[in-house]
Design a protein around this motif. Sequence first.
Motif, PDB file in Angstrom:
ATOM      1  N   LYS A   1     120.978  79.098   9.604  1.00 52.08           N
ATOM      2  CA  LYS A   1     122.368  78.693   9.436  1.00 52.08           C
ATOM      3  C   LYS A   1     123.251  79.755  10.075  1.00 52.08           C
ATOM      4  O   LYS A   1     122.823  80.901  10.272  1.00 52.08           O
ATOM      5  CB  LYS A   1     122.726  78.517   7.963  1.00 52.08           C
ATOM      6  N   GLU A   2     124.479  79.390  10.403  1.00 56.18           N
ATOM      7  CA  GLU A   2     125.392  80.334  11.040  1.00 56.18           C
ATOM      8  C   GLU A   2     125.870  81.356  10.018  1.00 56.18           C
ATOM      9  O   GLU A   2     126.248  81.007   8.898  1.00 56.18           O
ATOM     10  CB  GLU A   2     126.582  79.599  11.650  1.00 56.18           C
ATOM     11  N   ARG A   3     125.846  82.629  10.405  1.00 57.27           N
ATOM     12  CA  ARG A   3     126.224  83.714   9.504  1.00 57.27           C
ATOM     13  C   ARG A   3     127.158  84.684  10.210  1.00 57.27           C
ATOM     14  O   ARG A   3     127.024  84.931  11.399  1.00 57.27           O
ATOM     15  CB  ARG A   3     124.992  84.489   9.025  1.00 57.27           C
ATOM     16  N   LYS A   4     128.084  85.263   9.425  1.00 60.91           N
ATOM     17  CA  LYS A   4     128.906  86.357   9.898  1.00 60.91           C
ATOM     18  C   LYS A   4     128.250  87.680   9.505  1.00 60.91           C
ATOM     19  O   LYS A   4     127.212  87.681   8.835  1.00 60.91           O
ATOM     20  CB  LYS A   4     130.317  86.245   9.320  1.00 60.91           C
TER      21      LYS A   4
ATOM     22  N   ASP B   1     127.634  88.094   5.900  1.00 60.74           N
ATOM     23  CA  ASP B   1     126.646  87.125   5.428  1.00 60.74           C
ATOM     24  C   ASP B   1     125.225  87.613   5.684  1.00 60.74           C
ATOM     25  O   ASP B   1     124.315  87.328   4.898  1.00 60.74           O
ATOM     26  CB  ASP B   1     126.855  85.776   6.116  1.00 60.74           C
ATOM     27  N   PHE B   2     125.021  88.336   6.798  1.00 65.46           N
ATOM     28  CA  PHE B   2     123.687  88.865   7.093  1.00 65.46           C
ATOM     29  C   PHE B   2     123.250  89.855   6.021  1.00 65.46           C
ATOM     30  O   PHE B   2     122.098  89.845   5.581  1.00 65.46           O
ATOM     31  CB  PHE B   2     123.673  89.538   8.463  1.00 65.46           C
ATOM     32  N   VAL B   3     124.156  90.725   5.615  1.00 67.21           N
ATOM     33  CA  VAL B   3     123.836  91.713   4.587  1.00 67.21           C
ATOM     34  C   VAL B   3     123.470  91.018   3.285  1.00 67.21           C
ATOM     35  O   VAL B   3     122.456  91.331   2.654  1.00 67.21           O
ATOM     36  CB  VAL B   3     125.026  92.678   4.372  1.00 67.21           C
ATOM     37  N   GLN B   4     124.287  90.055   2.877  1.00 67.63           N
ATOM     38  CA  GLN B   4     124.030  89.335   1.626  1.00 67.63           C
ATOM     39  C   GLN B   4     122.745  88.525   1.722  1.00 67.63           C
ATOM     40  O   GLN B   4     121.969  88.454   0.750  1.00 67.63           O
ATOM     41  CB  GLN B   4     125.215  88.427   1.298  1.00 67.63           C
ATOM     42  N   SER B   5     122.502  87.896   2.881  1.00 66.01           N
ATOM     43  CA  SER B   5     121.283  87.104   3.059  1.00 66.01           C
ATOM     44  C   SER B   5     120.043  87.978   2.964  1.00 66.01           C
ATOM     45  O   SER B   5     119.033  87.585   2.369  1.00 66.01           O
ATOM     46  CB  SER B   5     121.309  86.375   4.409  1.00 66.01           C
TER      47      SER B   5
ATOM     48  N   ALA C   1     125.282  94.087  12.409  1.00 65.37           N
ATOM     49  CA  ALA C   1     124.696  93.573  11.169  1.00 65.37           C
ATOM     50  C   ALA C   1     123.364  94.253  10.875  1.00 65.37           C
ATOM     51  O   ALA C   1     123.100  94.672   9.736  1.00 65.37           O
ATOM     52  CB  ALA C   1     124.506  92.064  11.281  1.00 65.37           C
ATOM     53  N   THR C   2     122.505  94.384  11.894  1.00 67.89           N
ATOM     54  CA  THR C   2     121.210  95.035  11.696  1.00 67.89           C
ATOM     55  C   THR C   2     121.382  96.490  11.310  1.00 67.89           C
ATOM     56  O   THR C   2     120.686  97.002  10.421  1.00 67.89           O
ATOM     57  CB  THR C   2     120.368  94.937  12.981  1.00 67.89           C
TER      58      THR C   2
ATOM     59  N   VAL D   1     111.942  94.128   9.751  1.00 68.99           N
ATOM     60  CA  VAL D   1     111.412  92.821  10.148  1.00 68.99           C
ATOM     61  C   VAL D   1     112.186  91.702   9.451  1.00 68.99           C
ATOM     62  O   VAL D   1     112.545  90.695  10.072  1.00 68.99           O
ATOM     63  CB  VAL D   1     109.908  92.722   9.820  1.00 68.99           C
ATOM     64  N   LEU D   2     112.463  91.866   8.164  1.00 66.86           N
ATOM     65  CA  LEU D   2     113.222  90.839   7.434  1.00 66.86           C
ATOM     66  C   LEU D   2     114.628  90.686   8.005  1.00 66.86           C
ATOM     67  O   LEU D   2     115.108  89.571   8.218  1.00 66.86           O
ATOM     68  CB  LEU D   2     113.304  91.190   5.948  1.00 66.86           C
ATOM     69  N   ALA D   3     115.302  91.822   8.243  1.00 68.41           N
ATOM     70  CA  ALA D   3     116.670  91.768   8.771  1.00 68.41           C
ATOM     71  C   ALA D   3     116.693  91.131  10.158  1.00 68.41           C
ATOM     72  O   ALA D   3     117.514  90.238  10.439  1.00 68.41           O
ATOM     73  CB  ALA D   3     117.258  93.181   8.826  1.00 68.41           C
ATOM     74  N   ASN D   4     115.793  91.566  11.032  1.00 67.87           N
ATOM     75  CA  ASN D   4     115.739  90.996  12.381  1.00 67.87           C
ATOM     76  C   ASN D   4     115.314  89.529  12.353  1.00 67.87           C
ATOM     77  O   ASN D   4     115.775  88.722  13.164  1.00 67.87           O
ATOM     78  CB  ASN D   4     114.770  91.801  13.246  1.00 67.87           C
ATOM     79  N   GLY D   5     114.425  89.191  11.414  1.00 70.40           N
ATOM     80  CA  GLY D   5     113.967  87.815  11.318  1.00 70.40           C
ATOM     81  C   GLY D   5     115.084  86.855  10.939  1.00 70.40           C
ATOM     82  O   GLY D   5     115.172  85.748  11.480  1.00 70.40           O
ATOM     83  N   ILE D   6     115.940  87.269  10.020  1.00 70.05           N
ATOM     84  CA  ILE D   6     117.082  86.427   9.632  1.00 70.05           C
ATOM     85  C   ILE D   6     118.010  86.225  10.827  1.00 70.05           C
ATOM     86  O   ILE D   6     118.487  85.113  11.077  1.00 70.05           O
ATOM     87  CB  ILE D   6     117.831  87.066   8.453  1.00 70.05           C
TER      88      ILE D   6
END
Length: 303
Positions: free
Chosen positions: A9-12, A15-19, A206-207, A272-277
Amino acid sequence: MEIDFEFQKERKIGDFVQSFIDLFKLIYRHFVSTIFGLSALPLAGIALVYYFLSTKITFSANSDSFEDIDAFTWAGLLILALIALGLYVYGISIEYFVLLKERKSTAFSGAEVLKNFRSNLGKYFMFLIAMILALIVVFIPLAIVAAICAFIPFVGSFAIGILGSMVGIWLFCSFLFYREGYSELGSCFTDAYVMLSKKLIQYGIATYIVNFIFQMAVMMISIVPLIIMGLLSFNFLGIDAAFFDSSWGKLLMTFGGLFITLFTLFLYMSGVLANGIIYETAKDLKFGERIYGMIEKIGGKDE
């Protein structure tokens, strides 16, 4: 266990941090136990090398730092082993993420993760060679940009960190493009760059923020037991130059080296999780897979 998480889904930036936090809270027990379970034997081998090297170092005033030249050879082998361990943990973390997003569940075992890693091992080696060549090509412009950032007061170090994150997410997406069959090895770097180009700075920021927050959190969690261990060692064992020549001193140095290794591997896993999202978000914006999936589900299942 089923996980209620939308990968595509589209994230700002926020949103990446929260996701990332939401996903990590859902899977951290299974994720950590699976990855470190698969890494137990390599970590045990690294710990033995750490201890062996500690026995080769002396802090006595009447002797050299190293007992013999073999210690330098072992140190070089240790560095190579640590690099191999880092690549291995990063690889099985990627395979874990691929299984997670495909099944939307943690109902898979470490054996499945390892099986996928072995079946794709050739792709990892081929991509590693191609990545080295790609980094050689982009080294000069990246070095120039990093040098310019270094002279910017206050924000220069952050800019260099964000630049490194941008390179990292580009390489990560390039590999998954190749790993999942979206691109051939020769075109995965340019295809990934085209996909990321419009929001590459946003993704890099974000990363960087996610990794920085996670690193600070892990450090805060780790600092209390380290302080307790240091106080106990100082009060009951006596910390001085002679102490590190004792068996307890060698053991403490071994635990210190192993802790740094575990800390670094933990950061790799979170990366890996952060980059994967970010990869799934960018891929959805390019291919619209989520929209097509929703269209296919309209009308329910065929009888």
